[in-house]
Design a protein around this motif. Structure first.
Motif, mmCIF file in Angstrom:
data_model
loop_
_atom_site.group_PDB
_atom_site.id
_atom_site.type_symbol
_atom_site.label_atom_id
_atom_site.label_comp_id
_atom_site.label_asym_id
_atom_site.label_seq_id
_atom_site.Cartn_x
_atom_site.Cartn_y
_atom_site.Cartn_z
ATOM 1 N N ILE A 1 14.566 -60.940 -28.795
ATOM 2 C CA ILE A 1 13.170 -61.358 -28.839
ATOM 3 C C ILE A 1 12.903 -62.179 -30.098
ATOM 4 O O ILE A 1 13.722 -62.255 -31.007
ATOM 5 C CB ILE A 1 12.210 -60.148 -28.770
ATOM 6 N N GLY A 2 11.720 -62.769 -30.130
ATOM 7 C CA GLY A 2 11.310 -63.580 -31.267
ATOM 8 C C GLY A 2 10.301 -64.617 -30.827
ATOM 9 O O GLY A 2 10.140 -64.879 -29.624
ATOM 10 N N PRO A 3 9.606 -65.248 -31.760
ATOM 11 C CA PRO A 3 8.614 -66.271 -31.421
ATOM 12 C C PRO A 3 9.268 -67.460 -30.721
ATOM 13 O O PRO A 3 10.488 -67.611 -30.727
ATOM 14 C CB PRO A 3 8.044 -66.682 -32.798
ATOM 15 N N ASN A 4 8.443 -68.308 -30.118
ATOM 16 C CA ASN A 4 8.957 -69.533 -29.516
ATOM 17 C C ASN A 4 9.721 -70.350 -30.548
ATOM 18 O O ASN A 4 9.296 -70.471 -31.697
ATOM 19 C CB ASN A 4 7.810 -70.374 -28.950
ATOM 20 N N GLY A 5 10.853 -70.912 -30.116
ATOM 21 C CA GLY A 5 11.654 -71.717 -31.033
ATOM 22 C C GLY A 5 12.552 -70.917 -31.950
ATOM 23 O O GLY A 5 13.128 -71.464 -32.898
ATOM 24 N N ALA A 6 12.704 -69.617 -31.666
ATOM 25 C CA ALA A 6 13.503 -68.761 -32.554
ATOM 26 C C ALA A 6 15.002 -68.928 -32.343
ATOM 27 O O ALA A 6 15.796 -68.447 -33.155
ATOM 28 C CB ALA A 6 13.113 -67.291 -32.355
ATOM 29 N N GLY A 7 15.412 -69.584 -31.242
ATOM 30 C CA GLY A 7 16.832 -69.785 -30.982
ATOM 31 C C GLY A 7 17.419 -68.856 -29.944
ATOM 32 O O GLY A 7 18.644 -68.803 -29.764
ATOM 33 N N LYS A 8 16.560 -68.147 -29.217
ATOM 34 C CA LYS A 8 17.038 -67.126 -28.274
ATOM 35 C C LYS A 8 17.855 -67.736 -27.129
ATOM 36 O O LYS A 8 18.970 -67.279 -26.835
ATOM 37 C CB LYS A 8 15.836 -66.354 -27.712
ATOM 38 N N THR A 9 17.300 -68.746 -26.471
ATOM 39 C CA THR A 9 18.015 -69.350 -25.346
ATOM 40 C C THR A 9 19.279 -70.054 -25.819
ATOM 41 O O THR A 9 20.281 -70.093 -25.104
ATOM 42 C CB THR A 9 17.094 -70.317 -24.578
ATOM 43 N N THR A 10 19.265 -70.591 -27.031
ATOM 44 C CA THR A 10 20.480 -71.201 -27.582
ATOM 45 C C THR A 10 21.585 -70.159 -27.695
ATOM 46 O O THR A 10 22.752 -70.434 -27.383
ATOM 47 C CB THR A 10 20.200 -71.837 -28.955
ATOM 48 N N VAL A 11 21.244 -68.956 -28.132
ATOM 49 C CA VAL A 11 22.233 -67.871 -28.197
ATOM 50 C C VAL A 11 22.805 -67.599 -26.812
ATOM 51 O O VAL A 11 24.025 -67.457 -26.640
ATOM 52 C CB VAL A 11 21.608 -66.597 -28.794
ATOM 53 N N PHE A 12 21.933 -67.544 -25.805
ATOM 54 C CA PHE A 12 22.403 -67.332 -24.426
ATOM 55 C C PHE A 12 23.375 -68.430 -24.016
ATOM 56 O O PHE A 12 24.422 -68.176 -23.421
ATOM 57 C CB PHE A 12 21.218 -67.314 -23.461
ATOM 58 N N ASN A 13 23.007 -69.676 -24.324
ATOM 59 C CA ASN A 13 23.851 -70.796 -23.941
ATOM 60 C C ASN A 13 25.193 -70.791 -24.666
ATOM 61 O O ASN A 13 26.193 -71.295 -24.141
ATOM 62 C CB ASN A 13 23.119 -72.122 -24.186
ATOM 63 N N LEU A 14 25.226 -70.228 -25.840
ATOM 64 C CA LEU A 14 26.490 -70.090 -26.568
ATOM 65 C C LEU A 14 27.371 -69.025 -25.926
ATOM 66 O O LEU A 14 28.588 -69.209 -25.778
ATOM 67 C CB LEU A 14 26.222 -69.730 -28.030
ATOM 68 N N ILE A 15 26.768 -67.933 -25.514
ATOM 69 C CA ILE A 15 27.529 -66.843 -24.883
ATOM 70 C C ILE A 15 28.115 -67.286 -23.550
ATOM 71 O O ILE A 15 29.248 -66.939 -23.206
ATOM 72 C CB ILE A 15 26.636 -65.602 -24.690
#
Length: 255
Positions: free
Chosen positions: A36-50
């Motif tokens: 979790i985290g505010p918008n733009g925190a990098g969450k989906t980027t982490v998913f895309n890296l995994i």
């Protein structure tokens, strides 16, 4: 619990922008973890890296003790990691059950020649895939919509169909990107129950979600990002009362 996924000092830069900054965390088999985290925190980027959509600038990502770096996304699915997307990506003009069969495909062994010749082994595999697709639709509560076109489902049902397609690939880890987006209160409540059923079946769940009520009910552990950096990690009750997390979402008095 045994360790399933480990990120160690993972950084992702896009030119001069650091989207993910030295992030480390571990996920145990059978758990439900919220990122979790505010918008733009990098969450989906982490998913895309995994899932292999992006390669990290530095750091390591291991799944069951094996690196997923430099492995194509379709190969990562075969390793046992499936995902849904923030924006629904269904085959809208195909039936519901055909969409789920697409998830089964990565586990099918018959080649194109066997399919063209309709060999007994291919026919048997196809029958088994149809059975599994039906069981998966029943698991998520969409069996009655099996022959309907995906585009005719409600938005909430389309979200469930994406989960069903991911589930049909026999994953050990399902990654859900904002699965409650567009759902009403009842659908969200049903989703909490479904996530619990998935975990009970032995599949680990990692999710991004802005619905904090869902996150608090469904997750065993929360990882919080802000500006690409991990700022907190712990059980939901700890995170709910974490001063830095509250400031990240709500701002400080000075702000």
């Amino acid at each position: 619990m045994s360790l399933l996924l480990k990120l160690q000092n993972v950084t992702k830069k896009f030119g001069g922008l650091t989207a993910v900054n030295d992030v480390s965390f571990e996920i145990d088999k059978g758990s439900v973890v919220g990122l979790i985290g505010p918008n733009g925190a990098g969450k989906t980027t982490v998913f895309n890296l995994i899932t292999g959509n992006y390669a990290p600038t530095s750091g390591t990502i291991d799944f069951k003790g094996n690196s997923v770096l430099k492995i194509a996304p379709n190969k990562i699915v075969k390793m046992g990691i499936a995902r849904t997307f923030q924006t629904i990506r269904l085959f809208q003009n195909m039936s519901v059950i055909e969409n789920v069969l697409a998830g089964c495909h990565c586990r099918m062994k018959s080649g194109s020649i066997a399919a063209m010749l309709r060999l007994p082994s291919q026919k048997k595999e196809e029958e088994e895939a149809l059975k599994k697709a039906a069981e998966t639709l029943d698991f998520v509560g969409l069996l009655h919509e099996a022959e309907n076109l995906a585009k005719n489902l409600s938005y909430g049902q389309q979200r469930l169909l994406e989960i069903a397609r991911a589930h049909a690939s026999d994953p050990e880890l399902i990654i859900l990107d904002e699965p409650a987006g567009g759902m009403n209160d009842q659908e969200t409540s049903d989703l909490v129950n479904l996530i619990g059923k998935i975990a009970e079946s032995g599949i680990t769940v990692l999710l991004i979600e802005h619905d904090m009520n869902l996150v608090m009910k469904a997750c065993h552990k929360l990882i919080v990002l802000e500006y690409g950096t991990k700022i907190a990690e712990g059980v939901p009750e700890e995170i709910k009362n974490n001063k830095r997390v509250i400031e990240a979402y709500l701002g400080t008095d000075e702000d």
